[in-house]
Design an enzyme around this catalytic site. Structure first.
Site, PDB file in Angstrom:
ATOM      1  N   ARG A  34      11.475 -22.021 -53.335  1.00  0.00           N
ATOM      2  CA  ARG A  34      11.552 -20.620 -53.788  1.00  0.00           C
ATOM      3  C   ARG A  34      10.138 -20.049 -53.992  1.00  0.00           C
ATOM      4  O   ARG A  34       9.933 -18.848 -53.916  1.00  0.00           O
ATOM      5  CB  ARG A  34      12.391 -20.484 -55.067  1.00  0.00           C
ATOM      6  CG  ARG A  34      12.481 -19.046 -55.594  1.00  0.00           C
ATOM      7  CD  ARG A  34      13.694 -18.782 -56.500  1.00  0.00           C
ATOM      8  NE  ARG A  34      13.885 -19.818 -57.495  1.00  0.00           N
ATOM      9  CZ  ARG A  34      13.133 -19.982 -58.584  1.00  0.00           C
ATOM     10  NH1 ARG A  34      12.136 -19.160 -58.835  1.00  0.00           N
ATOM     11  NH2 ARG A  34      13.384 -20.973 -59.429  1.00  0.00           N
ATOM     12  N   TYR A  84      16.057   4.933 -44.088  1.00  0.00           N
ATOM     13  CA  TYR A  84      17.103   3.954 -43.812  1.00  0.00           C
ATOM     14  C   TYR A  84      18.187   4.053 -44.891  1.00  0.00           C
ATOM     15  O   TYR A  84      17.878   4.193 -46.081  1.00  0.00           O
ATOM     16  CB  TYR A  84      16.470   2.555 -43.794  1.00  0.00           C
ATOM     17  CG  TYR A  84      17.472   1.479 -43.512  1.00  0.00           C
ATOM     18  CD1 TYR A  84      18.014   1.336 -42.246  1.00  0.00           C
ATOM     19  CD2 TYR A  84      17.899   0.622 -44.521  1.00  0.00           C
ATOM     20  CE1 TYR A  84      18.959   0.363 -41.988  1.00  0.00           C
ATOM     21  CE2 TYR A  84      18.837  -0.362 -44.270  1.00  0.00           C
ATOM     22  CZ  TYR A  84      19.372  -0.481 -43.001  1.00  0.00           C
ATOM     23  OH  TYR A  84      20.306  -1.439 -42.751  1.00  0.00           O
ATOM     24  N   ASP A 126       7.311   2.204 -44.636  1.00  0.00           N
ATOM     25  CA  ASP A 126       8.243   1.372 -43.869  1.00  0.00           C
ATOM     26  C   ASP A 126       7.836   1.502 -42.404  1.00  0.00           C
ATOM     27  O   ASP A 126       7.984   2.560 -41.798  1.00  0.00           O
ATOM     28  CB  ASP A 126       9.687   1.840 -44.107  1.00  0.00           C
ATOM     29  CG  ASP A 126      10.717   0.954 -43.390  1.00  0.00           C
ATOM     30  OD1 ASP A 126      10.382   0.383 -42.332  1.00  0.00           O
ATOM     31  OD2 ASP A 126      11.855   0.855 -43.884  1.00  0.00           O
ATOM     32  N   LYS A 130      14.481  -6.251 -37.011  1.00  0.00           N
ATOM     33  CA  LYS A 130      14.463  -5.349 -35.867  1.00  0.00           C
ATOM     34  C   LYS A 130      13.473  -5.856 -34.817  1.00  0.00           C
ATOM     35  O   LYS A 130      13.713  -6.876 -34.214  1.00  0.00           O
ATOM     36  CB  LYS A 130      14.170  -3.931 -36.351  1.00  0.00           C
ATOM     37  CG  LYS A 130      15.021  -3.518 -37.568  1.00  0.00           C
ATOM     38  CD  LYS A 130      16.511  -3.467 -37.284  1.00  0.00           C
ATOM     39  CE  LYS A 130      17.373  -3.378 -38.538  1.00  0.00           C
ATOM     40  NZ  LYS A 130      17.050  -2.334 -39.465  1.00  0.00           N
TER      41      LYS A 130
END
Ligand SMILES: *Cc1c(COP(=O)(O)O)cnc(C)c1O
Length: 427
Positions: free
Chosen positions: A80, A133, A216, A241
């Site tokens: 983690r 988005y 972004d 993407k």
């Protein structure tokens, strides 16, 4: 002579190597993995310390109990906190944007939510461009206000004037802590001026809580747009993407200065939003062909956009490569984009019914949301990706009833045109 840092050679003589030349090897030492040419998948939750002293030293650095010494890297502790597949991937990701550091996450939304929660506190305002988005829109408009964070938006279609006006109003409300922009905007391809956002952030910054600019960069980055070079503080990606590029993995990233990414990784540790080793490994594989894929996708998309403009059933094409002198976006495009990218939207004559007929007749191009993969995809933003935006707001943002959004893949151009052509004939 070969210049080396702890991540491996970055130059030969005085020639700095290009990122695409480093994607196969940078940050990985085969001798640490039985000589394997490729990084193994380190499918392990925890790591064995050589000594108790090492374990103590690693934790001191991980938890910020003391300053890291020069050249001291964070030892491997627990997946983690850190894992080789993530660390190598992060080092490679920094090369494209020339960032000091990167943090990867199990999704783009994981990157966005962890990053905004790192910096926004009750009483702060977040200003963001619209459309963004859908997941980001929901986080900003529905979730952040529940934590006492004020959120305000401006329309990308309104240009820099709309952003300036909204920033002034937001600063009047209190602490403008973050300007968050998505450019090109999805699905209209409107451009938001990154340097103008940086200038507004400086103007409205409160020294105790500086206004950060987050971008972004999923649509054009990291190959065709590098916001950190234009003064942005943080760059966010849905790696799902273009970077992943094969429609087979969900992931995200945040890039910036070492100091900022240290802060973001601090929250990531406690929110638990890091990516796993499989995701890291898949993305390293994807990064090797990133430039090849995006270059081809952008070239083909440009040709598709030119073809669509001439088609009698197409009433409008939205493509940054078609901006002309006199458009506000043209000047922004010249300053901040290296190419127009692989996303093309267009309007058909005949509203939603025409768009649906077109989509239902596609065969090579698949009817699906998402984007940036090797296969071409088409969808109807008004009733799919952007359906939770009320119709009147959609129109104001420039999303029309007949708009189709196309993500151009790596197929042969003439094959794509054959498919688009027969589907348009059915309209
Ligand atoms: C897909 C996408 C996101 C969200 O990413 P996930 O990986 O699906 O969580 C954020 N921003 C943009 C621009 C996107 O296209």
């Amino acid at each position: 002579m070969t210049k080396k840092d702890r991540y491996g050679a970055r130059s030969i003589g005085d020639r700095e190597l290009r990122p695409e030349s480093l994607m196969m090897s940078y940050g990985y030492r085969p001798s640490l993995s039985e000589g394997a040419l490729k990084s193994p998948i380190f499918q392990t939750s925890t790591f064995v310390f050589d000594s108790a002293e090492d374990g103590k030293a690693f934790f001191e650095v991980a938890y910020g109990l003391r300053e890291q010494e020069a050249g001291e890297s964070l030892g491997l502790i627990y997946s983690r906190l850190n894992n080789p597949d993530l660390e190598i991937l992060e080092d490679r990701l920094t090369l494209w944007d020339d960032a000091e550091a990167a943090a990867v996450f199990e999704s783009g939304m994981g990157a966005i939510s962890t990053t905004v929660m790192t910096y926004l506190r009750p009483g702060h305002t977040l200003l963001y461009s619209e459309p963004v988005y859908g997941g980001t829109q929901y986080l900003f408009s529905e979730i952040l206000p529940q934590f006492g964070i004020e959120t305000r938006s401006f329309r990308a279609v309104g240009g820099t004037a709309a952003m300036r006006e909204a920033a002034r109003e937001a600063a009047d409300d209190g602490t403008l802590r973050m300007i968050y922009i998505e450019t090109p905007a999805n699905p209209t391809n409107h451009l938001v001026d990154i340097e103008a956002a940086v200038a507004l952030a400086k103007e409205h910054s409160d020294p105790a809580n500086p206004t950060l600019v987050a971008v972004d960069n999923t649509f054009l980055g990291p190959i065709f747009q590098n916001p950190l070079q234009l003064g942005a503080d943080l760059v966010l990606y849905s790696l799902t993407k273009y970077v992943g590029g094969h429609s087979d993995v969900i992931a995200g990233a945040c890039l910036g200065s070492a100091e900022r990414i240290h802060e973001v990784k601090g929250s990531r540790t406690f929110f638990g939003s890091m990516a796993g080793p499989w995701t890291g490994w898949l993305l390293m594989r994807s990064l090797e062909t990133l430039k090849l894929r995006m270059t081809r996708q952008s070239e083909t998309a440009g040709r598709v956009a030119d073809w669509l403009v001439r088609h009698p059933k197409v009433t409008r094409v939205y493509y940054p490569g078609h901006l002309g002198e006199g458009d506000e976006g043209y000047e922004i495009f010249q300053r901040q984009c290296l190419a127009a990218g692989g996303m093309v939207s267009f309007d058909l004559d005949g509203g939603e019914a025409a768009a649906f007929r077109f989509l239902n007749h596609l065969t090579l191009v698949k009817l699906a949301v998402s984007l940036g993969g090797t296969e071409s995809l088409a969808q109807h933003p008004g009733t799919m990706t952007h359906s939770d935006i009320p119709a009147a707001d959609q129109r104001e943002m420039g999303i029309t009833e007949s708009m189709v959004r196309l993500s151009v893949g790596v197929e042969d151009f003439d094959d794509l045109v054959a498919d688009l052509s027969q589907a348009l004939a059915a309209v």
